[in-house]
Every structure is written in structure tokens, then in C-alpha cells.
Design an enzyme around this catalytic site. Sequence first.
Site, PDB file in Angstrom:
ATOM      1  N   SER A 114      -3.108   2.856   3.353  1.00  0.00           N
ATOM      2  CA  SER A 114      -2.143   1.898   4.407  1.00  0.00           C
ATOM      3  C   SER A 114      -2.789   1.722   5.610  1.00  0.00           C
ATOM      4  O   SER A 114      -2.864   2.824   6.191  1.00  0.00           O
ATOM      5  CB  SER A 114      -0.598   2.361   4.221  1.00  0.00           C
ATOM      6  OG  SER A 114      -0.016   1.703   5.451  1.00  0.00           O
ATOM      7  N   GLU A 118      -6.037  -7.715   3.588  1.00  0.00           N
ATOM      8  CA  GLU A 118      -5.488  -8.996   4.272  1.00  0.00           C
ATOM      9  C   GLU A 118      -6.783  -9.495   5.072  1.00  0.00           C
ATOM     10  O   GLU A 118      -6.965 -10.871   5.176  1.00  0.00           O
ATOM     11  CB  GLU A 118      -4.339  -8.334   5.330  1.00  0.00           C
ATOM     12  CG  GLU A 118      -4.183  -9.462   6.266  1.00  0.00           C
ATOM     13  CD  GLU A 118      -3.186  -8.915   7.636  1.00  0.00           C
ATOM     14  OE1 GLU A 118      -2.739  -7.763   7.348  1.00  0.00           O
ATOM     15  OE2 GLU A 118      -3.317  -9.437   8.585  1.00  0.00           O
ATOM     16  N   ASN A 124      -1.599   0.176   8.238  1.00  0.00           N
ATOM     17  CA  ASN A 124      -0.585   0.492   9.313  1.00  0.00           C
ATOM     18  C   ASN A 124      -0.103   1.899   9.687  1.00  0.00           C
ATOM     19  O   ASN A 124       0.146   2.417  10.786  1.00  0.00           O
ATOM     20  CB  ASN A 124       0.654  -0.567   9.256  1.00  0.00           C
ATOM     21  CG  ASN A 124       1.416  -0.258   8.182  1.00  0.00           C
ATOM     22  OD1 ASN A 124       2.406   0.637   8.553  1.00  0.00           O
ATOM     23  ND2 ASN A 124       1.429  -0.717   6.928  1.00  0.00           N
ATOM     24  N   THR A 181      -2.827  -8.187  11.047  1.00  0.00           N
ATOM     25  CA  THR A 181      -1.520  -7.928  11.869  1.00  0.00           C
ATOM     26  C   THR A 181      -1.097  -6.651  12.121  1.00  0.00           C
ATOM     27  O   THR A 181      -0.135  -6.416  12.912  1.00  0.00           O
ATOM     28  CB  THR A 181      -0.380  -8.196  10.537  1.00  0.00           C
ATOM     29  OG1 THR A 181      -0.630  -7.646   9.397  1.00  0.00           O
ATOM     30  CG2 THR A 181      -0.363  -9.925  10.469  1.00  0.00           C
ATOM     31  N   CYS A 188       2.936 -12.299   3.523  1.00  0.00           N
ATOM     32  CA  CYS A 188       4.185 -12.060   4.432  1.00  0.00           C
ATOM     33  C   CYS A 188       3.853 -13.578   5.125  1.00  0.00           C
ATOM     34  O   CYS A 188       2.706 -13.784   5.693  1.00  0.00           O
ATOM     35  CB  CYS A 188       3.816 -11.039   5.467  1.00  0.00           C
ATOM     36  SG  CYS A 188       4.647 -10.696   6.732  1.00  0.00           S
ATOM     37  N   HIS A 240      -0.187  -8.867   1.380  1.00  0.00           N
ATOM     38  CA  HIS A 240      -1.440  -9.023   2.289  1.00  0.00           C
ATOM     39  C   HIS A 240      -1.995 -10.509   2.229  1.00  0.00           C
ATOM     40  O   HIS A 240      -2.882 -10.783   3.012  1.00  0.00           O
ATOM     41  CB  HIS A 240      -2.498  -8.086   2.039  1.00  0.00           C
ATOM     42  CG  HIS A 240      -1.955  -6.622   2.153  1.00  0.00           C
ATOM     43  ND1 HIS A 240      -1.366  -6.025   0.770  1.00  0.00           N
ATOM     44  CD2 HIS A 240      -1.712  -5.742   2.797  1.00  0.00           C
ATOM     45  CE1 HIS A 240      -1.319  -5.024   1.036  1.00  0.00           C
ATOM     46  NE2 HIS A 240      -1.256  -4.660   2.267  1.00  0.00           N
ATOM     47  N   SER A 247       4.981   0.169   4.840  1.00  0.00           N
ATOM     48  CA  SER A 247       5.214  -0.012   3.354  1.00  0.00           C
ATOM     49  C   SER A 247       5.747   1.432   2.673  1.00  0.00           C
ATOM     50  O   SER A 247       5.684   1.767   1.525  1.00  0.00           O
ATOM     51  CB  SER A 247       3.952  -0.275   2.769  1.00  0.00           C
ATOM     52  OG  SER A 247       2.639   0.412   3.229  1.00  0.00           O
ATOM     53  N   HIS A 265       0.726  -1.150  -0.113  1.00  0.00           N
ATOM     54  CA  HIS A 265      -0.042  -0.057   0.096  1.00  0.00           C
ATOM     55  C   HIS A 265       0.870   1.105   0.017  1.00  0.00           C
ATOM     56  O   HIS A 265       0.973   1.876   0.968  1.00  0.00           O
ATOM     57  CB  HIS A 265      -1.051  -0.022   1.194  1.00  0.00           C
ATOM     58  CG  HIS A 265      -2.190  -0.974   0.899  1.00  0.00           C
ATOM     59  ND1 HIS A 265      -3.007  -1.311   1.982  1.00  0.00           N
ATOM     60  CD2 HIS A 265      -2.805  -1.353  -0.151  1.00  0.00           C
ATOM     61  CE1 HIS A 265      -3.982  -2.244   1.467  1.00  0.00           C
ATOM     62  NE2 HIS A 265      -3.597  -2.024   0.141  1.00  0.00           N
ATOM     63  N   CYS A 283       1.878  -8.282  14.278  1.00  0.00           N
ATOM     64  CA  CYS A 283       2.922  -8.579  14.109  1.00  0.00           C
ATOM     65  C   CYS A 283       4.128  -7.757  14.836  1.00  0.00           C
ATOM     66  O   CYS A 283       3.750  -6.720  15.263  1.00  0.00           O
ATOM     67  CB  CYS A 283       3.311  -8.660  12.504  1.00  0.00           C
ATOM     68  SG  CYS A 283       3.895  -7.180  12.123  1.00  0.00           S
TER      69      CYS A 283
HETATM   70 FE1  F3S Z   1       4.285  -8.716   7.329  1.00  0.00          FE
HETATM   71 FE2  F3S Z   1       4.112  -7.327   9.518  1.00  0.00          FE
HETATM   72 FE3  F3S Z   1       5.080  -6.097   7.620  1.00  0.00          FE
HETATM   73  S1  F3S Z   1       2.715  -8.620   8.883  1.00  0.00           S
HETATM   74  S2  F3S Z   1       4.009  -7.244   5.749  1.00  0.00           S
HETATM   75  S3  F3S Z   1       6.069  -7.722   8.810  1.00  0.00           S
HETATM   76  S4  F3S Z   1       3.571  -5.248   8.797  1.00  0.00           S
END
Ligand code: F3S
Length: 284
Positions: A217, A125, A219, A161, A95, A73, A261, A41, A189
Site C-alpha cells: 500500500s 494508479e 499510502n 493521490t 475512486c 486505483h 486501505s 492494497h 486527495c
Molecule cells: Fe480515493 Fe484518496 Fe482513498 S484517492 S481511494 S479517497 S486514498
Amino acid sequence: MEIIVAENAGFCFGVKRALELVARAAEDPSRLVYTLGALIHNPQEIARLEARGVRQVDTVDEVSDGAIVLSAHGVDPAVEQAARDRGLPVIDATCPFVKRAHGHIEELSREGYSVVILGDPGHREVAGLAARAGGKAEIVSSAEEAERLPFREKCGLVVQTTQRPAALREVAGRLAERCRELRVYNTICEATVKRQESARELAEKSDLMIVVGGRNSANTKRLEEICAATGTPTHQVETAEELDPEWLHGAQQLGVTAGASTPAWIVEEVVERLRELAGEGVPA
Ligand code: F3S
């Protein structure tokens, strides 16, 4: 004026891996490379991939020849199967942390648990996660939504995540009252947790926060929410051109963070432009 970039910001492991896989595939002149939707993204990084010949399609049906890349994703397994059925080579850039969440959902479904996903409805995702429960998963984006779910005997919670740990705690707490047995998988994550903690710490000691990343995005949006929640004025930009000199008025300490990203070159351009604006004598 001091400009500090958050200790953990920008590209995460999963995004770097996806880009490396595609870059390697694009070096092969014997076939075209297509990504299913945006690989990551970030529109600016996607434009760079397109300049290297990587094309983006919305569905497998649009491709008759060439390799298909599954985005970081993850996708619905039916989509991956459709690509294989067409005889297209598949490059799986999902991922590994997203794959881990897939595995938990499949296990919960097999064992008869009702699957609840904490995530942004409509996010790719989350769609890929829900597909692992055969379309039977319930998606909630807040504790209030979790509270409205019907009572269940066995319930399993899995998380997008890039969600906030605080949101997971709230939803798990409400869900515990809505079922007899609750199994919770914390699939947020490590990269997300580190970026969120660094952003919060930096925002708490800054007069202004700039969050760099794609508007699509999830995140990056979370980082913006976390910084704004500290009370520090916060602005999200995709590129340096979007910086408004007015934002810098009165700021002595400026914090910069970036979504998982967001490539380093965009962060560098933003920091460089902020330095220029500070040097141009933005009134303090
Ligand atoms: Fe994977 Fe976390 Fe990046 S799930 S794509 S390491 S934000």
C-alpha cells in the site's frame, strides 16, 4: 502506557465505496465477480472478499463469464475496453478522486502539454494515470528526477493521490525551471492529506508509532515515512501477530495509525494486542 489511535486513520471514502460495490455485486448468485488485480492494497481484506466468492485475475483474458471490477486505483482505458469487447459487465470502482486526475491528464494531453506525473513508478494508479497521456507521460518520484527532465515549452504536472504535499512542492519548484509554462494540478486527495497530518501530529507526541497496513500500500508506506521523519521509532505491521514486544521497551505513549486501505477490524486487533503486551509488563 497510553495507546492513542490517530484521529484520521484507516478506510477512506474511495476504499469503502469500492468494497461496497463489490459486496453488492457478490450478492448476485447468477454471475461470478472478478477483480482485476487486488481491489485494494490490503491482503487480509482481499482474503475476506475471496471467502465471499470474489475472485482475482491479472488480465481480462482470464475471464469468459462474469462481471469485471476495476479497482479503486483505476486502470488503463484499453483494459476497460478489452473487458467491454468481451461482453463482460464492468463494475467501475475507480475512486472519483483518481478519476479527477485522469480528467486533468486527458485535458493536458489534448492541449499539447507534456505530462509529468509525480508518483511511484510501477504502482497501478500511476500506470492508469500514464495511460491517459497515451503512454507519453514522464513519471518522476523525486525533485532530483524532475531536474533531469529536458526543457519543455508547456508542461503539466499531476500527482498520484497518495503523495506527500511537500514532495509536490519540491517537484513543482524544480519543474518550473525546466519549462516556459507550467500547469500544476494538486490531485493529492483530502483523505491522504488528513491521514498524513494526523499521523505526523501523533508521532510528534508519541514514543513509538505503529503504522498498520498492507506492505503493497503506497499510502501506508507514506504514513510510515512521515512518522519516521519525526524521529519517533516507527514500525509498519500488516497484522497484530507481527508486533514485537521488544519495540515497546521504554515507551510511555504509543501512537497507532493506519493506511486508507486498512480495515477497522485489523486496527482494533493491533490495539488489543498492544494492550495485552503492555499488561504483560513490558519493561518500561
Ligand atoms: Fe480515493 Fe484518496 Fe482513498 S484517492 S481511494 S479517497 S486514498
